[in-house]
Design a protein around this motif. Structure first.
Motif, short mmCIF file in Angstrom:
data_model
loop_
_atom_site.label_atom_id
_atom_site.label_comp_id
_atom_site.label_asym_id
_atom_site.label_seq_id
_atom_site.Cartn_x
_atom_site.Cartn_y
_atom_site.Cartn_z
N MET A 107 0.32 -2.85 -3.48
CA MET A 107 0.17 -2.00 -2.30
C MET A 107 0.10 -0.55 -2.71
O MET A 107 0.91 -0.05 -3.49
CB MET A 107 1.37 -2.22 -1.36
N ALA A 108 -0.93 0.15 -2.23
CA ALA A 108 -1.11 1.54 -2.61
C ALA A 108 -0.04 2.43 -2.01
O ALA A 108 0.44 3.37 -2.65
CB ALA A 108 -2.49 2.00 -2.16
N ALA A 109 0.34 2.16 -0.77
CA ALA A 109 1.34 2.98 -0.09
C ALA A 109 2.72 2.38 -0.28
O ALA A 109 2.88 1.19 -0.52
CB ALA A 109 1.01 3.09 1.40
N HIS A 110 3.74 3.24 -0.18
CA HIS A 110 5.10 2.73 -0.24
C HIS A 110 5.37 1.92 1.02
O HIS A 110 4.82 2.19 2.09
CB HIS A 110 6.09 3.90 -0.33
N GLY A 116 -0.48 -8.53 3.72
CA GLY A 116 -0.48 -7.36 2.85
C GLY A 116 0.87 -6.94 2.33
O GLY A 116 0.98 -5.94 1.62
N GLY A 117 1.92 -7.68 2.66
CA GLY A 117 3.24 -7.36 2.15
C GLY A 117 3.42 -7.88 0.73
O GLY A 117 2.55 -8.55 0.17
N LEU A 155 4.12 -3.45 10.30
CA LEU A 155 4.76 -2.63 9.27
C LEU A 155 4.45 -3.16 7.87
O LEU A 155 4.25 -4.36 7.67
CB LEU A 155 6.27 -2.59 9.48
N ARG A 156 4.44 -2.25 6.91
CA ARG A 156 4.28 -2.62 5.50
C ARG A 156 5.66 -2.99 4.95
O ARG A 156 6.60 -2.18 5.04
CB ARG A 156 3.68 -1.48 4.68
N VAL A 157 5.78 -4.17 4.39
CA VAL A 157 7.09 -4.70 3.99
C VAL A 157 7.05 -5.18 2.55
O VAL A 157 6.08 -5.83 2.13
CB VAL A 157 7.52 -5.87 4.91
N THR A 158 8.11 -4.86 1.81
CA THR A 158 8.35 -5.45 0.50
C THR A 158 9.69 -6.18 0.54
O THR A 158 10.68 -5.63 1.01
CB THR A 158 8.37 -4.39 -0.61
N LEU A 213 7.48 -16.23 4.00
CA LEU A 213 7.08 -15.27 2.96
C LEU A 213 5.59 -15.34 2.69
O LEU A 213 4.97 -14.32 2.34
CB LEU A 213 7.88 -15.54 1.69
N ALA A 214 4.99 -16.52 2.82
CA ALA A 214 3.54 -16.62 2.66
C ALA A 214 2.82 -15.79 3.71
O ALA A 214 1.79 -15.16 3.44
CB ALA A 214 3.11 -18.08 2.74
#
Length: 397
Positions: A1-4, A171-172, A28-31, A164-165
């Protein structure tokens, strides 16, 4: 992912996975971080129960009822989104059967079921002579029985990996083998990054979904909470003919063991089959810290009580036994919400043995609170700043 990431979820068990899925569904972008493999801790040691039968009227039952409905909608949606190969969780709407074998137990079970019916639970009282229609091999010494057709079961590891899949598909990121060690905070005190074994990961929001290890991570983050490990052990039999055990069957004293805060060993008869043909035998509860010793005396007690319910199990070989730690809060309610002391830190833990069943609604509630949406259940009973969660933790810190 480019963004945090917008949010980092610490813990890739079923509760953390449900939170991450709901957050990505909200855009939301999630890790997701886990020091081990996904779903390898408490989730892997679960039985996969999605129950309303064991909860007295109150906030946890409300959450369980919403979660049951949420699982029924979410799982088909994920199957459509991901395809059947990535979204198979072995959902089994088998129903539950709670039985009593004494006169006192019959009275307690009947009163408990009546209160649940007032709260909207389908709890069908059965005459003892009709129990054999549902479970032909159950002991004839039943004094009362209640059928709970809403109870279900799924495979806990498959459920977590399916969630998780979905996170990955949106995109996470899911990073296994990366331990979260603490937080970085900005000048104003808000979260700015997670300190990990692989370096700092910038983010503005962190979800502590570490299960029984949530207290340790909270302390490392500078915001201690009281969440303790409670040990449970399960026996697994060899494969048996289909129909040997048809429902999740447990003795009425299981409800009391769930609600007890006693640190000493408590056992109750819980018997259910799996799709593989094995039978799971539980349950035990004991506060022994993180001591993972399998004690033969506990296994014998579980086996004895299971045979009392199902005499046919007396000559069945035990294939294996496994144990796990469940996240226990002193007031027996999950912890779901923002930490009042550290802006950007959220806690989602304390579900004890009900995490798999409660995960779907828990993830949805966390996402609603974090994004400012209207919550689907009242979050107040689960707030972080209640005395049972903060008082002892603050003293120890």
């Amino acid at each position: 992912m480019a963004a945090h990431p917008d949010v980092v979820v610490v813990g890739a068990g079923v509760v953390g996975a449900a939170c991450a899925e709901a957050l990505t569904a909200a855009g939301l972008r999630v890790t997701v971080l886990d020091r081990g493999a996904p779903a390898s801790g408490t989730t892997a040691a679960g039985e996969g129960n999605v129950l309303v039968s064991d909860k007295e009227p109150g906030p946890e039952l409300v959450l369980a009822q919403h979660s049951l409905r949420r699982w029924r909608v979410l799982l088909p949606a994920l199957r459509e989104e991901l395809g059947p190969e990535l979204a198979e969780v072995e959902w089994d709407a088998k129903g539950g059967l709670v039985v009593a074998t004494t006169a006192a137990g019959a009275g307690s079970l009947t009163a408990f079921a009546a209160a649940q019916r007032q709260a909207g639970v389908r709890a069908e009282q059965l005459a003892p002579d009709r129990v054999g229609e549902l479970e032909p091999l159950l002991t004839p010494g039943i004094t009362a029985a209640v059928h709970y057709p809403e109870d279900a079961q799924l495979h806990p590891v498959l459920a977590a990996t399916t969630l998780l899949a979905a996170v990955r598909a949106r995109g996470g990121a899911v990073r296994a083998g990366v331990a979260a060690l603490g937080l970085r905070r900005a000048a104003g005190g808000a979260v700015s990054a997670v300190v990990t074994s692989a370096g700092d990961l910038p983010t503005a929001a962190v979800v502590n979904a570490c299960g029984p290890w949530a207290g340790a991570f909270a302390t490392a983050a500078g915001a201690p909470i009281t969440v303790l490990p409670r040990r449970g052990v399960v026996l697994v039999t060899g494969p048996l003919p289909p129909g040997t055990v048809r429902h999740k069957v447990y003795d009425a004293d299981y409800v009391g063991a769930v609600a007890s805060g006693d640190a000493d060993l408590q056992t109750s008869a819980v018997v259910e089959s799996t799709r593989a043909g094995t039978v799971l035998v539980g349950s035990s509860r004991q506060r022994v810290g993180f001591d993972d010793t399998i004690r033969v005396a506990v296994l014998r007690e579980l086996a004895r009580k299971a045979v009392a319910l199902f005499p046919v199990l007396a000559d069945v070989p035990v294939q294996r036994a496994y144990g796990g730690f469940r996240p226990y809060a002193p007031d027996h309610l999950p912890v779901i919400g923002p930490d009042p002391r550290v802006a950007g830190l959220w806690h989602v833990t304390g579900h004890e043995g009900a995490g798999i069943g409660l995960a779907a609604a828990t993830g949805q509630l966390l996402a609603e609170l974090l994004t400012g949406a209207e919550p689907h259940v009242d979050p107040t009973p689960f707030r972080v700043d209640r005395p049972a969660v903060l008082t002892g933790a603050e003293v120890r810190a």
